[in-house]
Scaffold this active site. Structure first.
Site, PDB file in Angstrom:
ATOM      1  N   THR A 189      47.078  44.303  45.577  1.00  0.00           N
ATOM      2  CA  THR A 189      48.064  45.145  46.273  1.00  0.00           C
ATOM      3  C   THR A 189      47.535  46.547  46.559  1.00  0.00           C
ATOM      4  O   THR A 189      48.208  47.338  47.209  1.00  0.00           O
ATOM      5  CB  THR A 189      49.360  45.275  45.449  1.00  0.00           C
TER       6      THR A 189
ATOM      7  N   ALA B  67      41.450  45.665  39.981  1.00  0.00           N
ATOM      8  CA  ALA B  67      42.593  46.308  39.339  1.00  0.00           C
ATOM      9  C   ALA B  67      42.123  47.359  38.346  1.00  0.00           C
ATOM     10  O   ALA B  67      41.227  47.120  37.541  1.00  0.00           O
ATOM     11  CB  ALA B  67      43.453  45.274  38.624  1.00  0.00           C
TER      12      ALA B  67
ATOM     13  N   GLN C 184      43.487  51.534  36.580  1.00  0.00           N
ATOM     14  CA  GLN C 184      44.159  52.828  36.688  1.00  0.00           C
ATOM     15  C   GLN C 184      43.134  53.729  37.353  1.00  0.00           C
ATOM     16  O   GLN C 184      42.108  54.053  36.776  1.00  0.00           O
ATOM     17  CB  GLN C 184      44.525  53.364  35.299  1.00  0.00           C
TER      18      GLN C 184
ATOM     19  N   ARG D 201      45.255  54.361  51.870  1.00  0.00           N
ATOM     20  CA  ARG D 201      44.979  55.170  50.687  1.00  0.00           C
ATOM     21  C   ARG D 201      46.292  55.633  50.070  1.00  0.00           C
ATOM     22  O   ARG D 201      47.273  55.885  50.766  1.00  0.00           O
ATOM     23  CB  ARG D 201      44.135  56.373  51.079  1.00  0.00           C
TER      24      ARG D 201
ATOM     25  N   THR E 235      32.427  52.894  40.132  1.00  0.00           N
ATOM     26  CA  THR E 235      32.799  54.105  40.851  1.00  0.00           C
ATOM     27  C   THR E 235      31.753  55.194  40.675  1.00  0.00           C
ATOM     28  O   THR E 235      31.051  55.237  39.651  1.00  0.00           O
ATOM     29  CB  THR E 235      34.157  54.632  40.346  1.00  0.00           C
TER      30      THR E 235
ATOM     31  N   HIS F 256      36.064  56.114  49.137  1.00  0.00           N
ATOM     32  CA  HIS F 256      36.332  55.382  50.371  1.00  0.00           C
ATOM     33  C   HIS F 256      37.821  55.464  50.680  1.00  0.00           C
ATOM     34  O   HIS F 256      38.667  55.264  49.822  1.00  0.00           O
ATOM     35  CB  HIS F 256      35.844  53.940  50.291  1.00  0.00           C
TER      36      HIS F 256
ATOM     37  N   TYR G 278      38.702  58.131  33.306  1.00  0.00           N
ATOM     38  CA  TYR G 278      38.530  57.087  34.317  1.00  0.00           C
ATOM     39  C   TYR G 278      37.056  56.700  34.440  1.00  0.00           C
ATOM     40  O   TYR G 278      36.701  55.518  34.403  1.00  0.00           O
ATOM     41  CB  TYR G 278      39.074  57.576  35.661  1.00  0.00           C
TER      42      TYR G 278
ATOM     43  N   GLN H 124      44.504  49.455  47.925  1.00  0.00           N
ATOM     44  CA  GLN H 124      43.777  49.680  49.179  1.00  0.00           C
ATOM     45  C   GLN H 124      42.647  48.668  49.353  1.00  0.00           C
ATOM     46  O   GLN H 124      42.581  47.943  50.348  1.00  0.00           O
ATOM     47  CB  GLN H 124      43.198  51.096  49.204  1.00  0.00           C
ATOM     48  N   ASP H 125      41.751  48.595  48.376  1.00  0.00           N
ATOM     49  CA  ASP H 125      40.594  47.712  48.495  1.00  0.00           C
ATOM     50  C   ASP H 125      40.999  46.244  48.469  1.00  0.00           C
ATOM     51  O   ASP H 125      40.456  45.427  49.215  1.00  0.00           O
ATOM     52  CB  ASP H 125      39.604  47.982  47.364  1.00  0.00           C
TER      53      ASP H 125
ATOM     54  N   LYS I  44      35.440  53.086  33.356  1.00  0.00           N
ATOM     55  CA  LYS I  44      34.746  52.273  34.356  1.00  0.00           C
ATOM     56  C   LYS I  44      33.304  51.998  33.941  1.00  0.00           C
ATOM     57  O   LYS I  44      32.768  50.916  34.196  1.00  0.00           O
ATOM     58  CB  LYS I  44      34.790  52.971  35.716  1.00  0.00           C
TER      59      LYS I  44
END
Length: 336
Positions: A11, A84, A86, A187, A128, A182, A152, A13-14, A156
Site C-alpha cells: 500500500t 514494509a 516504518q 509520496r 536505504t 525517490h 531508521y 509508494q514503492d 534498516k
C-alpha cells in the site's frame, strides 16, 4: 503459468508502483495488508485503489510471524519483495521503539518464513541511503562504510545484514537495494518533497498562503520511484543475488525543489515560504549522493527521469487533486 510475487508494504509508494510493474509483466501479484486498511480504505489503500480487482490481498503484519508464515506457506511465491517498514526518519531514538521493532523483526520474520516454507523464492530487501548516515566520502557506492545516524537507518542496516546472512547461511537468492531518495505523486505528505508540491498547489488555488520549512540548503539525491522499482525487479532476475546502490547520481537542494515547483505554477516561493530554524537537522559534512555504476553495468539499469520533470509531475498531480476537492466542496455547498 505466471510468476507469483508477494509484496509486503504493497500500500506504500514503492509497493504500489511495483504492483503496477509486475501486473504489466503478467505476474500473479499478492500483497500483505493490515485489517485496519479495509476499515479506512480511502486513506490507507488510495495508492492501489486502481488495482484492487487485480491483486490478491492477505491480512497480516510483518511483526506477526504466524501470519507471515501462513501467508508464505499458502502463496508459495517465486519472488518476495520486502518493502514494509516504518520509514519516516527521526533522530529521537527514545521515540523510535516501533521503528526498530517493526523493521528488524519484520526482516527477520520474512526471511525465516521463506527459509522454512519457500526456500526457492527470490527475495528483495529494501535498504536505504540512510544506512550511510554520515558518510566519510561522497558519492557512496556498495563499498562505502555504513555509519547510520537514525533509528531508521540502524534498523534498516540490521535488515541488510540479515539478508546477507540468510543468503550465505541458507543459500537464499536474497538481494538488497540501497535506495536513495525517490519521490512521486504517491509520496507521503510527511516528506518534504510532498509538503512542497501540495503546498504549492494549495497556494495556487488560494487554499493556503504560507509554507514552513527547515534548511533550504539541505541537499539530496532525488529520483523517481517508478524507475526505482524497475531496479528491484531486475535484481531478482539476476543469476546470482547481490546488493546494489540505486540512485540518480545527482543532488539538488530543497531550495531548487521549491523554485521548480512554485515557478511551474507561476509563483515566487520567496513570497510564501518561511524558514523555521527549529526544523533544521544536524549539519551534514558529506552529502548523501549515490553512485549506481554497479547497477548500470551489471543490470543495465539507469535513471532517466530528469529532476525538473519529477517535480513538475508531482505539482501537476497535486494541483489536479486539490482542484477536484475544491470542485467537490463547491458541489456540496450548492446542493439543495
Amino acid at each position: 503459468m505466471s510468476q507469483r510475487a508477494l509484496i509486503t508494504g504493497i500500500t506504500g509508494q514503492d509497493g504500489s508502483y511495483l504492483a503496477d510493474l509486475l501486473l504489466e509483466k503478467g505476474y500473479e501479484v499478492h500483497g500483505i495488508v493490515r485489517r485496519v486498511s479495509f476499515e479506512d480504505p480511502e486513506h490507507r489503500l488510495w495508492r492501489i485503489r486502481h488495482l484492487l480487482g487485480k491483486l490478491r490481498l492477505h491480512f497480516g503484519a510483518v511483526e506477526d510471524f504466524p501470519s507471515l508464515y501462513s501467508i508464505v506457506e499458502e502463496v508459495q511465491p517465486q519472488e518476495l519483495y520486502h518493502l514494509a517498514a516504518q520509514s519516516f526518519v527521526s533522530y529521537a531514538f527514545e521515540e523510535d521503539y516501533n521503528t526498530i521493532n517493526t523493521n528488524i523483526l519484520g526482516a527477520q520474520f520474512v526471511l525465516s518464513a521463506l527459509a522454512k516454507k519457500a526456500p526457492g523464492c527470490r527475495f528483495y530487501f529494501s535498504g536505504t541511503s540512510e544506512m550511510f548516515g554520515a558518510p566519510r566520502t561522497s558519492p557512496q557506492d556498495e563499498e562505502t562504510a555504513f555509519l547510520p545516524r537514525s533509528a531508521y537507518g540502524i534498523s534498516k542496516l540490521a535488515g541488510f545484514h540479515l539478508t546477507r546472512n540468510y543468503r550465505d547461511a541458507y543459500g537464499l537468492h536474497a538481494s538488497s537495494g540501497i535506495l536513495f531518495n525517490h519521490e512521486s505523486p504517491r509520496r507521503g505528505y510527511e516528506f518534504v518533497t510532498r509538503k512542497i508540491t501540495s503546498a504549492a498547489a494549495k497556494i495556487k488555488l488560494g487554499l493556503e498562503r504560507k509554507l514552513e520549512l527547515g534548511n533550504l540548503e539541505a541537499r539530496r539525491d532525488w529520483g523517481h520511484a517508478r524507475e526505482y522499482v524497475v531496479a528491484m525487479w531486475q535484481m531478482l532476475q539476476q543469476d546470482a543475488p547481490d546488493d546494489y546502490v540505486v540512485a540518480s547520481g545527482a543532488t539538488h537542494t530543497v531550495r531548487e525543489f521549491l523554485d521548480v515547483a512554485f515557478s511551474h505554477l507561476g509563483l515566487d516561493y520567496h513570497e510564501h515560504v518561511e524558514v523555521n530554524p527549529k526544523l533544521f537537522r544536524e549539519p551534514e559534512k558529506h552529502v548523501l549522493q549515490g553512485d549506481c555504476a554497479k547497477a548500470r553495468s551489471k543490470m543495465g539499469w539507469q535513471p532517466r527521469c530528469r529532476f525538473e520533470d519529477l517535480v513538475r509531475e508531482m505539482v501537476e498531480s497535486d494541483l489536479d487533486l486539490y482542484r477536484k476537492k475544491v470542485q467537490f466542496m463547491g458541489n456540496v455547498r450548492s446542493a439543495p
